[in-house]
Design a protein around this motif. Sequence first.
Motif, mmCIF file in Angstrom:
data_model
loop_
_atom_site.group_PDB
_atom_site.id
_atom_site.type_symbol
_atom_site.label_atom_id
_atom_site.label_comp_id
_atom_site.label_asym_id
_atom_site.label_seq_id
_atom_site.Cartn_x
_atom_site.Cartn_y
_atom_site.Cartn_z
ATOM 1 N N LYS A 38 0.821 -1.203 0.000
ATOM 2 C CA LYS A 38 0.000 0.000 0.000
ATOM 3 C C LYS A 38 0.861 1.261 0.000
ATOM 4 C CE LYS A 38 -4.072 -2.057 2.178
ATOM 5 N NZ LYS A 38 -4.981 -2.049 3.351
ATOM 6 N N GLU A 39 2.025 1.204 0.658
ATOM 7 C CA GLU A 39 2.948 2.341 0.606
ATOM 8 C C GLU A 39 3.365 2.611 -0.836
ATOM 9 O OE1 GLU A 39 5.294 2.349 4.900
ATOM 10 O OE2 GLU A 39 6.345 1.762 3.082
ATOM 11 N N LEU A 40 3.715 1.547 -1.538
ATOM 12 C CA LEU A 40 4.144 1.701 -2.928
ATOM 13 C C LEU A 40 2.989 2.170 -3.805
ATOM 14 C CD1 LEU A 40 6.282 1.417 -5.132
ATOM 15 C CD2 LEU A 40 5.617 -0.990 -5.346
ATOM 16 N N GLU A 41 1.801 1.638 -3.589
ATOM 17 C CA GLU A 41 0.653 2.042 -4.393
ATOM 18 C C GLU A 41 0.367 3.533 -4.225
ATOM 19 O OE1 GLU A 41 -2.281 -0.618 -2.932
ATOM 20 O OE2 GLU A 41 -1.831 -2.194 -4.401
ATOM 21 N N ASP A 42 0.467 4.031 -3.002
ATOM 22 C CA ASP A 42 0.222 5.451 -2.764
ATOM 23 C C ASP A 42 1.267 6.307 -3.470
ATOM 24 O OD1 ASP A 42 -1.265 7.607 -1.238
ATOM 25 O OD2 ASP A 42 0.767 7.916 -0.477
ATOM 26 N N ALA A 43 2.540 5.910 -3.365
ATOM 27 C CA ALA A 43 3.596 6.662 -4.043
ATOM 28 C C ALA A 43 3.429 6.597 -5.554
ATOM 29 C CB ALA A 43 4.966 6.114 -3.634
ATOM 30 N N ALA A 44 3.054 5.419 -6.063
ATOM 31 C CA ALA A 44 2.885 5.262 -7.505
ATOM 32 C C ALA A 44 1.708 6.093 -8.026
ATOM 33 C CB ALA A 44 2.694 3.789 -7.852
ATOM 34 N N ASP A 45 0.621 6.157 -7.254
ATOM 35 C CA ASP A 45 -0.515 6.987 -7.651
ATOM 36 C C ASP A 45 -0.107 8.463 -7.714
ATOM 37 O OD1 ASP A 45 -2.291 4.880 -7.921
ATOM 38 O OD2 ASP A 45 -3.065 5.058 -5.874
ATOM 39 N N ILE A 47 2.956 9.642 -8.288
ATOM 40 C CA ILE A 47 3.820 9.827 -9.456
ATOM 41 C C ILE A 47 2.986 9.835 -10.735
ATOM 42 C CG2 ILE A 47 5.664 8.773 -10.831
ATOM 43 C CD1 ILE A 47 6.859 7.752 -8.180
ATOM 44 N N LYS A 48 2.028 8.926 -10.821
ATOM 45 C CA LYS A 48 1.174 8.853 -12.009
ATOM 46 C C LYS A 48 0.470 10.177 -12.280
ATOM 47 C CE LYS A 48 -2.941 6.434 -13.779
ATOM 48 N NZ LYS A 48 -3.830 7.619 -13.726
ATOM 49 N N ASP A 49 0.055 10.868 -11.244
ATOM 50 C CA ASP A 49 -0.705 12.096 -11.408
ATOM 51 C C ASP A 49 0.164 13.322 -11.680
ATOM 52 O OD1 ASP A 49 -3.077 10.761 -11.060
ATOM 53 O OD2 ASP A 49 -3.224 11.199 -8.914
ATOM 54 N N LEU A 50 1.485 13.177 -11.612
ATOM 55 C CA LEU A 50 2.362 14.296 -11.938
ATOM 56 C C LEU A 50 2.268 14.590 -13.436
ATOM 57 C CD1 LEU A 50 5.529 13.381 -9.819
ATOM 58 C CD2 LEU A 50 3.837 15.157 -9.321
ATOM 59 N N PRO A 51 2.507 15.838 -13.847
ATOM 60 C CA PRO A 51 2.285 16.211 -15.249
ATOM 61 C C PRO A 51 3.390 15.794 -16.215
ATOM 62 C CG PRO A 51 3.053 18.112 -14.008
ATOM 63 C CD PRO A 51 2.835 17.012 -13.008
ATOM 64 N N HIS A 52 4.499 15.279 -15.726
ATOM 65 C CA HIS A 52 5.621 14.940 -16.584
ATOM 66 C C HIS A 52 5.253 13.811 -17.547
ATOM 67 C CE1 HIS A 52 6.758 16.564 -12.704
ATOM 68 N NE2 HIS A 52 7.776 17.148 -13.311
ATOM 69 N N ARG A 53 5.730 13.912 -18.769
ATOM 70 C CA ARG A 53 5.336 12.942 -19.794
ATOM 71 C C ARG A 53 5.891 11.555 -19.530
ATOM 72 N NH1 ARG A 53 7.071 15.994 -25.160
ATOM 73 N NH2 ARG A 53 8.626 16.849 -23.718
ATOM 74 N N VAL A 54 7.073 11.477 -18.940
ATOM 75 C CA VAL A 54 7.701 10.186 -18.652
ATOM 76 C C VAL A 54 8.141 10.170 -17.197
ATOM 77 C CG1 VAL A 54 9.532 8.564 -19.276
ATOM 78 C CG2 VAL A 54 8.510 10.007 -21.042
ATOM 79 N N LYS A 55 7.910 9.039 -16.521
ATOM 80 C CA LYS A 55 8.324 8.870 -15.129
ATOM 81 C C LYS A 55 9.218 7.646 -15.020
ATOM 82 C CE LYS A 55 4.269 11.263 -14.690
ATOM 83 N NZ LYS A 55 2.845 11.023 -14.809
ATOM 84 N N LEU A 77 3.885 -0.304 -10.663
ATOM 85 C CA LEU A 77 4.437 0.821 -11.426
ATOM 86 C C LEU A 77 4.038 0.738 -12.892
ATOM 87 C CD1 LEU A 77 8.049 1.195 -9.952
ATOM 88 C CD2 LEU A 77 5.921 2.266 -9.206
ATOM 89 N N ALA A 78 4.174 -0.442 -13.473
ATOM 90 C CA ALA A 78 3.862 -0.593 -14.899
ATOM 91 C C ALA A 78 2.417 -0.242 -15.204
ATOM 92 C CB ALA A 78 4.179 -2.014 -15.345
ATOM 93 N N ASP A 79 1.503 -0.632 -14.320
ATOM 94 C CA ASP A 79 0.081 -0.343 -14.526
ATOM 95 C C ASP A 79 -0.210 1.154 -14.529
ATOM 96 O OD1 ASP A 79 -0.383 -3.039 -14.668
ATOM 97 O OD2 ASP A 79 -1.246 -3.213 -12.653
ATOM 98 N N ARG A 80 0.704 1.925 -13.977
ATOM 99 C CA ARG A 80 0.531 3.378 -13.923
ATOM 100 C C ARG A 80 1.437 4.090 -14.928
ATOM 101 N NH1 ARG A 80 -0.697 0.817 -9.449
ATOM 102 N NH2 ARG A 80 -2.217 1.642 -7.964
ATOM 103 N N GLY A 81 2.024 3.333 -15.823
ATOM 104 C CA GLY A 81 2.846 3.921 -16.871
ATOM 105 C C GLY A 81 4.199 4.405 -16.415
#
Length: 221
Positions: A38-45, A47-55, A77-81
Motif C-alpha cells: 500500500k505504501e508503494l501504491e500510494d507513491a505510484a498513484d 507519481i502517475k498524477d504528476l504532469p511529466h510525460r515520462v516517469k 508501477l507498470a500499470d501506472r505507466g
Amino acid sequence: MRIVAVADTHTYHHELVVPEGDVFVHAGDLCRRGQDLKELEDAADWIKDLPHRVKVVVAGNHDWMFVEEPGRARAILADRGIRYLEDSGTEIYGVTFWGSPWQPEFNAWAFNLPRGRPLAEKWALIPDTVDVLVTHGPPLGIGDANDYPGRHGCEDLLARVRQIRPKLHLFGHIHQAGGLWNYDGTTFANVTTWECERGPTVVRLEPSGAVGEVVPAARTR
C-alpha cells in the motif's frame, strides 16, 4: 529535456511541490518500511498524477517489496505507466537512461551488497554509452558524507562512472549531502529530498547532450 529528480521521500511525497518538466525521476526510497504494498501504491498513484510525460523509478534500500514481491511491485508501477529500472535501461526522446538500486552494505537493508567484487559486478552491467545514470547510492567522495565518520559512497561505482562518463549521474541515499558537483564532464546530483526537507532538483539536458540549466533543490523547512 528538463529532468525533475527526487529521492528518499519515504512516504512524505504529498508534501512536495514538484516543478514542471519532461521527465520525472525518483532515485529510490519511495517507501518507509517498504514491506507494505500500500505504501508503494500510494507513491505510484502520486507519481502517475504528476504532469511529466515520462516517469522513471529506481528502488532504494527502504523499498523491500522489489526484493520480496518483485512481480507485484513492478506491476504496480507498470500499470501506472511508470518505467522501473533495476540494472536495466530505457531511452527517452533519444536520451539513454540506466538505473540500479544497489549500495554498499549497511545494516539489514534491501539491495545491500558487500564492497568489492559483488558491487563491481553490478556496475559492470552499466553500458559504456549512457547519458543519464540513476543509482540509489552515491559514488565515493561525491555527495556521500553524513553524521557517521568517513565517506559512504561506493569506490567501484566511482570507477565505473569515470570509465563511461555519463552526462548526468543522479542519486540519493545520503540525506545530509544533497547538492550538485561537476567533474570530468559529468554532472553529479544527490537529489535527496530527505523526507521533503529539500525540494526536487531540476536539470536541463541540451539537444547536444550537454547539461544546461541546473536548479539545485532548496530547503523547504
